[in-house]
Motif scaffolding. Sequence first.
Motif, mmCIF file in Angstrom:
data_model
loop_
_atom_site.group_PDB
_atom_site.id
_atom_site.type_symbol
_atom_site.label_atom_id
_atom_site.label_comp_id
_atom_site.label_asym_id
_atom_site.label_seq_id
_atom_site.Cartn_x
_atom_site.Cartn_y
_atom_site.Cartn_z
ATOM 1 N N GLY A 157 29.430 -1.376 -10.813
ATOM 2 C CA GLY A 157 28.117 -1.569 -10.182
ATOM 3 C C GLY A 157 27.756 -3.039 -10.076
ATOM 4 N N MET B 155 25.141 -3.887 -7.171
ATOM 5 C CA MET B 155 24.144 -2.819 -7.238
ATOM 6 C C MET B 155 22.957 -3.291 -8.070
ATOM 7 S SD MET B 155 25.259 -0.242 -5.513
ATOM 8 C CE MET B 155 26.356 -1.081 -4.379
ATOM 9 N N LEU C 72 18.673 2.054 -10.378
ATOM 10 C CA LEU C 72 19.314 2.953 -9.427
ATOM 11 C C LEU C 72 18.413 4.142 -9.157
ATOM 12 C CD1 LEU C 72 22.898 2.931 -10.947
ATOM 13 C CD2 LEU C 72 22.093 1.665 -8.964
ATOM 14 N N LEU D 181 18.686 7.386 -9.213
ATOM 15 C CA LEU D 181 19.519 8.500 -9.642
ATOM 16 C C LEU D 181 18.714 9.780 -9.638
ATOM 17 C CD1 LEU D 181 21.343 6.806 -12.647
ATOM 18 C CD2 LEU D 181 22.191 7.109 -10.331
ATOM 19 N N ARG E 208 26.600 1.957 -1.794
ATOM 20 C CA ARG E 208 25.627 2.200 -2.858
ATOM 21 C C ARG E 208 25.432 3.711 -3.057
ATOM 22 N NH1 ARG E 208 19.439 0.008 -3.723
ATOM 23 N NH2 ARG E 208 18.994 1.455 -5.398
ATOM 24 N N TYR F 112 28.339 4.994 -4.985
ATOM 25 C CA TYR F 112 28.257 4.533 -6.371
ATOM 26 C C TYR F 112 27.228 5.352 -7.139
ATOM 27 C CZ TYR F 112 27.403 1.693 -10.466
ATOM 28 O OH TYR F 112 27.240 1.278 -11.765
ATOM 29 N N GLU F 113 26.064 5.560 -6.557
ATOM 30 C CA GLU F 113 25.019 6.339 -7.235
ATOM 31 C C GLU F 113 25.484 7.762 -7.487
ATOM 32 O OE1 GLU F 113 21.505 5.772 -4.832
ATOM 33 O OE2 GLU F 113 21.015 3.897 -5.846
ATOM 34 N N SER F 114 26.242 8.321 -6.558
ATOM 35 C CA SER F 114 26.769 9.676 -6.743
ATOM 36 C C SER F 114 27.735 9.727 -7.931
ATOM 37 C CB SER F 114 27.471 10.134 -5.467
ATOM 38 O OG SER F 114 27.962 11.451 -5.609
ATOM 39 N N GLU G 290 25.552 9.427 -11.085
ATOM 40 C CA GLU G 290 24.815 10.674 -11.344
ATOM 41 C C GLU G 290 25.717 11.725 -11.966
ATOM 42 O OE1 GLU G 290 23.307 11.918 -7.568
ATOM 43 O OE2 GLU G 290 21.657 10.486 -7.594
#
Length: 194
Positions: free
Chosen positions: A103, A108, A112, A114, A151, A154-156, A159
């Motif tokens: 990240g 990032m 986030l 999330l 992004r 990355y967030e997925s 999570e």
Amino acid sequence: MNLVKLFEMQRQLDAHIEKEHPRQEGEDRLAKKILALQVELGELANENRCFKYWSNDQKPRTNHRFSHMDTGRHEHGSWSVPVYKDGQLEEYVDCLHFILSIGLELGMPHQLLLGNAQENETLDDDFIALYGEVHTLYLAYKCQLNKKVVRGYYESVFEHFLTLGERLGYTWEQIEEAYMKKNTENHSRQERGY
């Protein structure tokens, strides 16, 4: 879990590693971090043992006796006590180190967005899905997709990784405490020329 704090701790560790191991010309350090994350996910799955259908021992390594530690000596010899560790949690926070580092490498933000990732039917499915998401993140990075798309991937990953931690039975407090302990150990390793 205080992600701002963890990102800052990881930023400091990454800077320490960069100082001790500067990037080489042409090196794709992000690709190496993504591969390292995949390796650590495999080690986490190995500690969890959920996929080991061929074994009668499918219990996660959460309180595993791994050695004896010599604790003292007396005139008749020495004594030792068994040492236990939560190998699964250790591997989980190793993954967390690389997720945070990735990240940071991608720029990032520390905050986030999330949501709650949906749990898969089995832990096997969770691990396989996470591998797939990490691979998709890598492809988005290599294809130089726009930052908003990267992004999202990355967030997925983040999570689903956090959801996996919950499913493995860890609290945010346990994860954060284990992360801080391992972060300190990683700094010490750099000092010792690891």
